[in-house]
Design a protein around this motif. Structure first.
Motif, PDB file in Angstrom:
ATOM      1  N   LEU A 212     -14.774  -4.100 -52.990  1.00 48.86           N
ATOM      2  CA  LEU A 212     -15.805  -3.226 -52.443  1.00 48.86           C
ATOM      3  C   LEU A 212     -16.350  -2.268 -53.487  1.00 48.86           C
ATOM      4  CD1 LEU A 212     -14.135  -2.624 -48.997  1.00 48.86           C
ATOM      5  CD2 LEU A 212     -16.377  -3.654 -49.352  1.00 48.86           C
ATOM      6  N   THR A 213     -15.507  -1.851 -54.419  1.00 47.00           N
ATOM      7  CA  THR A 213     -15.987  -1.015 -55.522  1.00 47.00           C
ATOM      8  C   THR A 213     -16.985  -1.778 -56.393  1.00 47.00           C
ATOM      9  OG1 THR A 213     -13.910   0.231 -55.595  1.00 47.00           O
ATOM     10  CG2 THR A 213     -15.296   0.302 -57.558  1.00 47.00           C
ATOM     11  N   TYR A 216     -20.273  -3.025 -53.902  1.00 50.07           N
ATOM     12  CA  TYR A 216     -20.858  -2.162 -52.876  1.00 50.07           C
ATOM     13  C   TYR A 216     -22.391  -2.279 -52.851  1.00 50.07           C
ATOM     14  CZ  TYR A 216     -22.111   2.094 -50.340  1.00 50.07           C
ATOM     15  OH  TYR A 216     -22.654   2.980 -49.450  1.00 50.07           O
ATOM     16  N   ASN A 217     -23.022  -2.179 -54.013  1.00 49.92           N
ATOM     17  CA  ASN A 217     -24.485  -2.253 -54.054  1.00 49.92           C
ATOM     18  C   ASN A 217     -25.006  -3.624 -53.666  1.00 49.92           C
ATOM     19  OD1 ASN A 217     -24.908   0.424 -54.834  1.00 49.92           O
ATOM     20  ND2 ASN A 217     -24.639  -0.055 -56.994  1.00 49.92           N
ATOM     21  N   LYS A 220     -24.852  -3.790 -49.954  1.00 51.45           N
ATOM     22  CA  LYS A 220     -25.965  -3.005 -49.425  1.00 51.45           C
ATOM     23  C   LYS A 220     -27.238  -3.827 -49.406  1.00 51.45           C
ATOM     24  CE  LYS A 220     -26.907   1.151 -50.699  1.00 51.45           C
ATOM     25  NZ  LYS A 220     -27.120   2.371 -51.523  1.00 51.45           N
ATOM     26  N   SER A 253     -11.566   1.997 -49.291  1.00 51.90           N
ATOM     27  CA  SER A 253     -12.350   0.851 -48.829  1.00 51.90           C
ATOM     28  C   SER A 253     -13.059   1.162 -47.517  1.00 51.90           C
ATOM     29  CB  SER A 253     -11.444  -0.370 -48.651  1.00 51.90           C
ATOM     30  OG  SER A 253     -10.898  -0.787 -49.878  1.00 51.90           O
ATOM     31  N   PHE A 256     -16.181   3.073 -48.010  1.00 49.69           N
ATOM     32  CA  PHE A 256     -17.279   2.198 -48.423  1.00 49.69           C
ATOM     33  C   PHE A 256     -17.906   1.537 -47.195  1.00 49.69           C
ATOM     34  CE2 PHE A 256     -15.161   1.887 -52.702  1.00 49.69           C
ATOM     35  CZ  PHE A 256     -16.235   2.357 -53.433  1.00 49.69           C
ATOM     36  N   ASN A 259     -19.953   3.819 -44.970  1.00 50.51           N
ATOM     37  CA  ASN A 259     -21.290   4.070 -45.526  1.00 50.51           C
ATOM     38  C   ASN A 259     -22.208   2.871 -45.311  1.00 50.51           C
ATOM     39  OD1 ASN A 259     -20.734   6.662 -46.449  1.00 50.51           O
ATOM     40  ND2 ASN A 259     -19.975   5.948 -48.420  1.00 50.51           N
ATOM     41  N   LEU A 260     -21.654   1.666 -45.410  1.00 48.03           N
ATOM     42  CA  LEU A 260     -22.453   0.460 -45.176  1.00 48.03           C
ATOM     43  C   LEU A 260     -22.921   0.387 -43.723  1.00 48.03           C
ATOM     44  CD1 LEU A 260     -20.292  -2.087 -47.205  1.00 48.03           C
ATOM     45  CD2 LEU A 260     -22.598  -1.338 -47.802  1.00 48.03           C
TER      46      LEU A 260
END
Length: 343
Positions: A212-213, A216-217, A220, A253, A256, A259-260
């Motif tokens: 996920l790190t 992440y983008n 998204k 995690s 993350f 936020n998603l």
């Protein structure tokens, strides 16, 4: 026999109120150098204007920029109750250094202290205004950041991030990766374009922090393009002993994923298995409806940089076996309320 090291410069940038946290960063860097970086022939050097800038005539911030900012590889920026001293171009010197590093596509770690702040009743307006400025900058910052309530939290998070950085730089030139989703420190490069353009992604792992790190983008972008993402995590294997590391990584995690979910609530699903999972599975369904699954058995060793993971596509006789395994795990897992867990 003497050994040579490649050196990476870490710039510590902070207003005076969090200057004492600089030593915490130094301790974290010392640990990573000793336990991780030196085995890769790498070394992190700490830089700060107070000891590394030769004083000369000119604008103070320009002197600092030319002396240590432009040629640093990483910046660790710390904020507490002050934003810092304004410069000619930015609200503070630390913010200017962050912006310069962003323009150079350098690595940035922004950290906000959540230690208790005592504001005396007779504080002047400037003290309160500084607090508001920090809160406003934190709210408007366009990126992921670190928060910490004590020195140990800061040290652990910086160590984790530096180890991820080492993972990226130590293997980024490798071209013989069989399967390149980064489930572990040795497995670096990812299907960035593949994930970004997928219709559906299901990811099952013990904590999933590194995946996920690193992606992440890309997830998204998947969500913004109308795709679906499901994250399945599990309880720790070490149920009867210290589970703090697992909990810390899992909570990262979950933040993350939370936020998603804010991007498109119905596009993101989070589930948890009450029994530990020791394998990592990733399912990707592409725009053309082609499908693949990537598998890693966590008990396999990859210290010699062999990659024990493998990829199978629809049509391979093993695909249905692992697809059934993944969907069964998804059905078994319970829907997870992230906000309740992290509160």
């Amino acid at each position: 026999m003497p050994k040579s090291f490649s050196h990476y410069s870490i710039l510590i940038s902070c207003p005076s109120d969090v200057l004492k946290d600089k030593q915490v960063i130094q301790n974290a860097v010392d640990t990573v150098n000793l336990e991780n970086a030196h085995y890769l022939g790498l070394h992190f050097d700490i830089r700060h204007w107070s000891k590394d800038v030769l004083f000369s005539y000119g604008t103070p911030q320009d002197i600092i920029n030319n002396s240590i900012v432009y040629d640093s590889d990483i910046v660790i920026a710390l904020f507490g109750s002050k934003l810092g001293t304004p410069t000619d171009k930015y609200a503070s010197g630390t913010i200017e250094e962050i912006e310069l590093m962003i323009k150079e596509n350098k690595q940035i770690f922004v950290c906000f202290s959540e230690k208790e702040i005592i504001v005396p009743g007779d504080s002047d307006e400037e003290t309160l205004e500084n607090l508001i400025k920090v809160k406003r900058f934190k709210r408007n910052y366009k990126g992921l950041y670190i928060t910490y309530k004590n020195d140990n939290e800061l040290k652990i998070q910086i160590q984790n991030q530096l180890r991820l950085f080492l993972n990226r730089i130590s293997l980024e030139d490798r071209s013989d990766v069989i399967c390149d989703i980064p489930f572990t420190y040795q497995e670096l490069q990812g299907h960035k374009e593949c994930i970004s353009k997928a219709k559906e992604v299901i990811f099952c792992a013990r904590t999933g922090k590194i995946f996920l790190t690193g992606h992440y983008n890309h997830i998204k972008e998947l969500i913004n393009n109308g795709g679906q993402f499901c994250f399945i995590t599990s309880e720790d294997l070490n149920l009867y002993n210290d589970c703090s590391e697992h909990e810390f990584n899992q909570n990262n995690s979950l933040r993350f994923v939370e936020n998603l979910k804010k991007l498109r609530q119905n596009a993101v699903e989070c589930k948890i298995l009450k029994k530990p999972v020791n394998n990592t599975l990733l399912y990707i369904k592409m725009e053309d409806d082609s499908e693949l699954i990537e598998i890693k058995f966590n008990f396999q060793s990859i210290m010699d940089y062999r990659h024990p993971m493998f990829r199978i596509k629809r049509g391979n006789p093993y695909f249905d076996i692992f697809y059934t395994e993944l969907t069964n795990l998804k059905d078994m897992a319970e829907t997870f309320e992230i906000s309740r867990s992290l509160s």
